[in-house]
Write an enzyme that holds these catalytic residues in place. Structure first.
Site, short mmCIF file in Angstrom:
data_model
loop_
_atom_site.label_atom_id
_atom_site.label_comp_id
_atom_site.label_asym_id
_atom_site.label_seq_id
_atom_site.Cartn_x
_atom_site.Cartn_y
_atom_site.Cartn_z
N LYS A 217 2.09 -3.82 6.57
CA LYS A 217 2.56 -3.75 4.93
C LYS A 217 4.23 -3.45 5.04
O LYS A 217 5.00 -3.96 4.10
CB LYS A 217 1.88 -2.56 4.23
CG LYS A 217 0.52 -3.04 3.94
CD LYS A 217 0.22 -4.32 3.44
CE LYS A 217 -1.49 -4.53 3.36
NZ LYS A 217 -1.65 -6.13 2.73
N SER B 293 0.96 -1.13 0.18
CA SER B 293 -0.01 -0.06 -0.03
C SER B 293 0.94 1.16 -0.03
O SER B 293 1.90 1.30 0.71
CB SER B 293 -0.91 -0.11 1.07
OG SER B 293 -1.64 1.45 1.53
N TYR C 259 -2.33 -1.22 10.73
CA TYR C 259 -2.13 -1.75 9.40
C TYR C 259 -1.36 -1.67 8.56
O TYR C 259 -0.38 -2.20 7.93
CB TYR C 259 -3.79 -1.40 8.88
CG TYR C 259 -3.65 -1.39 7.48
CD1 TYR C 259 -3.95 -2.67 6.80
CD2 TYR C 259 -3.74 -0.17 6.68
CE1 TYR C 259 -3.98 -2.70 5.42
CE2 TYR C 259 -3.56 -0.28 4.98
CZ TYR C 259 -3.80 -1.52 4.50
OH TYR C 259 -3.64 -1.75 3.17
#
Ligand code: UD1
Length: 332
Positions: A153, A124, A149
């Site tokens: 990544k 992302s 979150y």
């Protein structure tokens, strides 16, 4: 190729499964259906005429993954399966670290056991964090995100890079998505989150359908031309095709590459609302509310590397994105 698509019943995974099947690949879906519906598999079959093999399993379940690899000769893995709600990750960091890291590690271990060496990872733009200037370029440090979150990544990108350093015959592509919106032209696949949507376009879709009363725009006092945040929105079908290109690239390469998938253009929240209204001839009532924690004023992609390395460039317009999003949301 025989391609294992984890999270293949989800929003981006299902669109990617369709593009893979269209291109002649054999798709095997692993999805625990924690945020997706089994009927998506039927819909992939309706669109393509081919039913992907489907395993309703959790990627943290090593024995279950082992069985999938034992049954199919998996040539490549595209790993979408993950928890992805930014706000929830702030409330439940352990759940996010456990799920996202454990799934990726388990998958890599099973791939190693079965000699599978092609990995496409769903990353992302959030990995660029708050400190890099935009447009974001792949060579910028991607070491600090604003949420647990996003940090999963960052960490998984690092795990993959370390794994590739130790295994020079492995190839991994880290695809850094900007803001995918829109839906398949059939109206059968789209973004249909459980509960009240966190993301902008599914929220607009529910307002358009009369299921939610009005949109709250989070902040109109940002240092941007109209005061609302700017993002790089791209059509989910373009994004899906990006995975196909990454797979073709990885086929006979080794090493690790991070690649942005975005259009290179910034669009504000107000501009997107207005584009949706114009494309669909529907009024979207909205109010301005306070800023949302963790939101950055503006960012978009430098989209050059995807073009030169993968031969990929976004094709669809913002109008296409808005039209297809409504075509899906009105029947969802
Ligand atoms: C977020 C995550 C990104 C993740 C993506 C998809 C961050 C910083 N961003 O992107 O990593 O991949 O979701 O899950 O972690 N907005 C409103 N009202 C709403 C909803 C959104 O005004 O009801 C605004 C937001 O303030 C933002 C824009 O719309 O400016 C886009 O928001 P959203 O769709 O949630 O995506 P991002 O936050 O950019």
């Amino acid at each position: 190729m025989n391609v294992l698509v984890t999270g293949g019943a989800g929003y981006i995974g299902s669109h990617t499964a369709v593009e893979l099947i269209h291109a002649g690949h054999k798709v095997i879906v692993a999805d625990d259906l924690s945020n997706a519906k089994a009927e998506v598999i039927d819909r992939i079959e309706t669109i393509t005429g081919t039913r992907p093999a489907f395993y309703p399993i959790d990627c943290k379940d090593k024995a279950a993954l082992d069985a999938v690899f034992a049954e199919h000769k998996i040539d490549a893995v595209i790993h979408f399966a993950a928890f992805k709600a930014v706000g929830e990750s702030v409330q439940k960091p352990l759940a996010y670290y456990r799920n996202n890291l454990d799934s990726a590690l388990t998958l890599l271990e099973v791939m190693e056991k079965f000699g599978c060496r092609k990995f496409i990872f769903s990353s992302s733009a959030t990995v660029y964090g708050p400190d890099n200037p935009y447009p974001y370029k792949e060579e910028m440090p991607a070491v600090k995100s604003t949420s647990p979150y996003g940090q999963t990544k960052v960490m998984i990108e690092r795990i993959i890079a370390d794994y590739v350093a130790a295994n020079p015959d492995f190839c991994a592509v880290l695809l850094r998505y900007f803001n995918p919106i829109g839906a398949h032209e059939s109206g059968l696949l789209g973004d249909d989150p459980n509960g009240i949507p966190n993301n902008l376009m599914p929220y607009i879709g529910r307002v358009a359908a009369g299921k939610l009363e009005k949109l709250t725009i989070f902040g109109n006092d940002y240092p941007t031309p109209d005061g609302t945040c700017r993002r790089d929105y791209l059509h989910v079908v373009d994004l899906a095709v990006g995975h196909l290109k990454a797979l073709e690239f990885a086929k006979d390469k080794t090493g690790v590459e991070a690649v942005n998938l975005g259009t290179g253009n910034g669009v504000s929240v107000l501009e997107l609302v207005s584009a949706f209204q114009d494309a669909n001839n529907i009024k979207i009532p909205y109010v301005f509310g306070p800023r949302r924690d963790g939101d950055l004023p503006a960012f978009w992609a430098d989209a050059e590397k995807a073009k030169t390395l993968l031969g990929w460039e976004a094709q669809y317009s913002v109008e296409d994105m808005c039209r297809s999003a409504w075509n899906f949301a009105k029947n969802a």
